[in-house]
Design a protein around this motif. Structure first.
Motif, PDB file in Angstrom:
ATOM      1  N   ILE A   8       0.825  -1.217  -0.034  1.00  0.00           N
ATOM      2  CA  ILE A   8      -0.085  -0.065   0.034  1.00  0.00           C
ATOM      3  C   ILE A   8       0.943   1.318  -0.020  1.00  0.00           C
ATOM      4  CG2 ILE A   8      -1.499   1.265   1.514  1.00  0.00           C
ATOM      5  CD1 ILE A   8      -2.807  -1.457   2.147  1.00  0.00           C
ATOM      6  N   ASN A   9       1.984   1.285   0.691  1.00  0.00           N
ATOM      7  CA  ASN A   9       2.828   2.424   0.917  1.00  0.00           C
ATOM      8  C   ASN A   9       3.548   2.562  -0.584  1.00  0.00           C
ATOM      9  OD1 ASN A   9       2.200   3.285   3.490  1.00  0.00           O
ATOM     10  ND2 ASN A   9       3.568   2.028   4.231  1.00  0.00           N
ATOM     11  N   GLY A  58       0.255   3.364  -3.147  1.00  0.00           N
ATOM     12  CA  GLY A  58      -0.622   4.322  -2.775  1.00  0.00           C
ATOM     13  C   GLY A  58      -1.996   3.680  -2.531  1.00  0.00           C
ATOM     14  N   ALA A  59      -2.342   2.930  -3.217  1.00  0.00           N
ATOM     15  CA  ALA A  59      -3.450   1.989  -3.113  1.00  0.00           C
ATOM     16  C   ALA A  59      -3.425   0.739  -3.773  1.00  0.00           C
ATOM     17  CB  ALA A  59      -4.875   2.917  -3.741  1.00  0.00           C
ATOM     18  N   ALA A  60      -4.415  -0.296  -3.084  1.00  0.00           N
ATOM     19  CA  ALA A  60      -4.428  -1.470  -3.340  1.00  0.00           C
ATOM     20  C   ALA A  60      -5.781  -2.009  -3.111  1.00  0.00           C
ATOM     21  CB  ALA A  60      -3.238  -2.451  -2.902  1.00  0.00           C
ATOM     22  N   ILE A  61      -6.087  -3.141  -3.846  1.00  0.00           N
ATOM     23  CA  ILE A  61      -7.348  -3.912  -3.289  1.00  0.00           C
ATOM     24  C   ILE A  61      -6.962  -5.090  -2.746  1.00  0.00           C
ATOM     25  CG2 ILE A  61      -9.296  -5.360  -4.395  1.00  0.00           C
ATOM     26  CD1 ILE A  61      -9.538  -3.082  -6.519  1.00  0.00           C
ATOM     27  N   MET A  62      -7.588  -5.347  -1.383  1.00  0.00           N
ATOM     28  CA  MET A  62      -7.198  -6.606  -0.694  1.00  0.00           C
ATOM     29  C   MET A  62      -8.268  -7.342  -0.443  1.00  0.00           C
ATOM     30  SD  MET A  62      -3.948  -6.568   0.150  1.00  0.00           S
ATOM     31  CE  MET A  62      -2.703  -5.199   0.019  1.00  0.00           C
ATOM     32  N   ARG A  63      -8.185  -8.504  -0.930  1.00  0.00           N
ATOM     33  CA  ARG A  63      -9.342  -9.500  -0.803  1.00  0.00           C
ATOM     34  C   ARG A  63      -9.022 -10.721   0.395  1.00  0.00           C
ATOM     35  NH1 ARG A  63      -6.864 -11.080  -5.249  1.00  0.00           N
ATOM     36  NH2 ARG A  63      -6.384 -13.470  -5.256  1.00  0.00           N
ATOM     37  N   TYR A  64     -10.106 -11.209   1.005  1.00  0.00           N
ATOM     38  CA  TYR A  64      -9.743 -12.044   1.950  1.00  0.00           C
ATOM     39  C   TYR A  64     -11.427 -12.854   2.420  1.00  0.00           C
ATOM     40  CZ  TYR A  64     -11.611  -7.975   4.598  1.00  0.00           C
ATOM     41  OH  TYR A  64     -12.562  -7.053   4.797  1.00  0.00           O
ATOM     42  N   ARG A 122     -10.718  -1.326  -1.308  1.00  0.00           N
ATOM     43  CA  ARG A 122      -9.711  -0.624  -1.809  1.00  0.00           C
ATOM     44  C   ARG A 122      -9.101   0.036  -0.259  1.00  0.00           C
ATOM     45  NH1 ARG A 122      -9.115   4.703  -3.241  1.00  0.00           N
ATOM     46  NH2 ARG A 122      -7.495   5.021  -4.782  1.00  0.00           N
ATOM     47  N   TYR A 123      -7.649  -0.200  -0.188  1.00  0.00           N
ATOM     48  CA  TYR A 123      -6.885   0.350   0.897  1.00  0.00           C
ATOM     49  C   TYR A 123      -5.996   1.302   0.517  1.00  0.00           C
ATOM     50  CZ  TYR A 123      -9.658  -3.245   2.984  1.00  0.00           C
ATOM     51  OH  TYR A 123     -10.555  -4.060   3.528  1.00  0.00           O
ATOM     52  N   VAL A 124      -5.741   2.440   1.173  1.00  0.00           N
ATOM     53  CA  VAL A 124      -4.877   3.559   0.776  1.00  0.00           C
ATOM     54  C   VAL A 124      -4.022   3.942   1.628  1.00  0.00           C
ATOM     55  CG1 VAL A 124      -6.899   4.425  -0.527  1.00  0.00           C
ATOM     56  CG2 VAL A 124      -6.494   5.345   1.559  1.00  0.00           C
ATOM     57  N   ARG A 125      -2.840   4.400   1.073  1.00  0.00           N
ATOM     58  CA  ARG A 125      -1.718   5.129   1.824  1.00  0.00           C
ATOM     59  C   ARG A 125      -2.057   5.982   2.954  1.00  0.00           C
ATOM     60  NH1 ARG A 125       3.307   6.178  -1.456  1.00  0.00           N
ATOM     61  NH2 ARG A 125       1.968   7.473  -2.346  1.00  0.00           N
ATOM     62  N   ASN A 126      -2.935   7.088   2.199  1.00  0.00           N
ATOM     63  CA  ASN A 126      -3.328   8.340   2.822  1.00  0.00           C
ATOM     64  C   ASN A 126      -4.661   9.107   2.228  1.00  0.00           C
ATOM     65  OD1 ASN A 126      -2.277  10.145   1.060  1.00  0.00           O
ATOM     66  ND2 ASN A 126      -0.384   9.677   2.084  1.00  0.00           N
ATOM     67  N   GLY A 127      -4.974  10.233   2.604  1.00  0.00           N
ATOM     68  CA  GLY A 127      -6.277  10.813   2.043  1.00  0.00           C
ATOM     69  C   GLY A 127      -5.891  11.379   0.668  1.00  0.00           C
ATOM     70  N   ALA A 128      -4.695  11.556   0.142  1.00  0.00           N
ATOM     71  CA  ALA A 128      -4.596  11.790  -1.174  1.00  0.00           C
ATOM     72  C   ALA A 128      -5.041  10.719  -2.317  1.00  0.00           C
ATOM     73  CB  ALA A 128      -2.979  12.222  -1.266  1.00  0.00           C
ATOM     74  N   PHE A 129      -5.268   9.628  -1.634  1.00  0.00           N
ATOM     75  CA  PHE A 129      -5.778   8.744  -2.740  1.00  0.00           C
ATOM     76  C   PHE A 129      -7.162   8.476  -2.474  1.00  0.00           C
ATOM     77  CE2 PHE A 129      -1.272   7.881  -1.975  1.00  0.00           C
ATOM     78  CZ  PHE A 129      -0.693   7.963  -3.472  1.00  0.00           C
ATOM     79  N   CYS A 145      -4.719  -6.527  11.017  1.00  0.00           N
ATOM     80  CA  CYS A 145      -3.755  -5.827  10.291  1.00  0.00           C
ATOM     81  C   CYS A 145      -4.335  -4.269   9.953  1.00  0.00           C
ATOM     82  CB  CYS A 145      -3.233  -6.175   9.057  1.00  0.00           C
ATOM     83  SG  CYS A 145      -2.014  -5.399   8.111  1.00  0.00           S
ATOM     84  N   VAL A 146      -3.829  -3.337  10.572  1.00  0.00           N
ATOM     85  CA  VAL A 146      -4.607  -1.832  10.495  1.00  0.00           C
ATOM     86  C   VAL A 146      -4.158  -1.488   9.119  1.00  0.00           C
ATOM     87  CG1 VAL A 146      -4.783   0.407  11.537  1.00  0.00           C
ATOM     88  CG2 VAL A 146      -4.498  -1.468  13.014  1.00  0.00           C
ATOM     89  N   VAL A 147      -5.050  -0.988   8.226  1.00  0.00           N
ATOM     90  CA  VAL A 147      -5.193  -0.229   6.983  1.00  0.00           C
ATOM     91  C   VAL A 147      -6.053   0.889   6.871  1.00  0.00           C
ATOM     92  CG1 VAL A 147      -3.998  -2.293   5.982  1.00  0.00           C
ATOM     93  CG2 VAL A 147      -6.673  -1.996   6.025  1.00  0.00           C
ATOM     94  N   TYR A 148      -5.993   1.645   5.974  1.00  0.00           N
ATOM     95  CA  TYR A 148      -7.022   2.699   5.711  1.00  0.00           C
ATOM     96  C   TYR A 148      -7.651   2.528   4.551  1.00  0.00           C
ATOM     97  CZ  TYR A 148      -4.430   4.874   9.465  1.00  0.00           C
ATOM     98  OH  TYR A 148      -3.785   5.282  10.848  1.00  0.00           O
ATOM     99  N   ARG A 149      -8.997   2.751   4.666  1.00  0.00           N
ATOM    100  CA  ARG A 149      -9.891   2.662   3.552  1.00  0.00           C
ATOM    101  C   ARG A 149     -10.648   4.336   3.496  1.00  0.00           C
ATOM    102  NH1 ARG A 149     -15.280   1.263   4.007  1.00  0.00           N
ATOM    103  NH2 ARG A 149     -15.749   0.913   6.223  1.00  0.00           N
ATOM    104  N   CYS A 150     -11.126   4.361   2.248  1.00  0.00           N
ATOM    105  CA  CYS A 150     -11.986   5.744   1.865  1.00  0.00           C
ATOM    106  C   CYS A 150     -13.352   5.796   2.212  1.00  0.00           C
ATOM    107  CB  CYS A 150     -11.653   6.214   0.760  1.00  0.00           C
ATOM    108  SG  CYS A 150      -9.866   6.461   0.085  1.00  0.00           S
ATOM    109  N   ILE A 151     -13.875   6.458   2.802  1.00  0.00           N
ATOM    110  CA  ILE A 151     -15.502   6.563   3.289  1.00  0.00           C
ATOM    111  C   ILE A 151     -16.041   7.875   2.530  1.00  0.00           C
ATOM    112  CG2 ILE A 151     -15.460   4.534   4.899  1.00  0.00           C
ATOM    113  CD1 ILE A 151     -16.338   6.916   6.923  1.00  0.00           C
TER     114      ILE A 151
END
Length: 101
Positions: A38-39, A42-48, A61-68, A88-94
């Motif tokens: 992700i770093n 900038g962004a990646a799709i993770m499935r599980y 879709r998980y992102v590095r920061n708000g710019a994504f 595992c802590v990651v960030y997603r956009c809402i």
């Protein structure tokens, strides 16, 4: 002139295609590897697999920061399962409009 136009279109297509978002199975990666992907991108799709319904595959879709995130969205912390941890802590956009719901 036509050759230049064709070359320009081919170049535009190849550079656009190289920015495609990657997709990964988070449960086959360590949490550190997920963060590294992700770093780096900038962004990646993770499935599980869902823990409540193992036959169901979840993804986001998980992102590095708000710019994504799109302009009407912002990043929030989320957890996904990894090979070495279930949280595992990651960030997603809402959507900003979903605040307070």
């Amino acid at each position: 002139m036509r050759a230049i136009t064709i070359i320009t279109l081919i170049f535009a297509f190849t550079t656009t295609a190289s920015h495609a978002i990657s997709r990964h199975n988070s449960q086959s990666l360590s949490c550190d590897s997920i963060h590294a992907i992700i770093n780096a991108e900038g962004a990646a799709i993770m499935r599980y697999q869902s823990t409540r319904n193992p036959g169901l595959t979840l993804f986001d879709r998980y992102v590095r920061n708000g710019a994504f995130c799109d302009t009407e969205k912002y990043p929030v912390a989320a957890t996904i399962p990894a090979a070495d941890t279930n949280r595992c802590v990651v960030y997603r956009c809402i959507d900003r409009s979903s605040v307070g719901r």
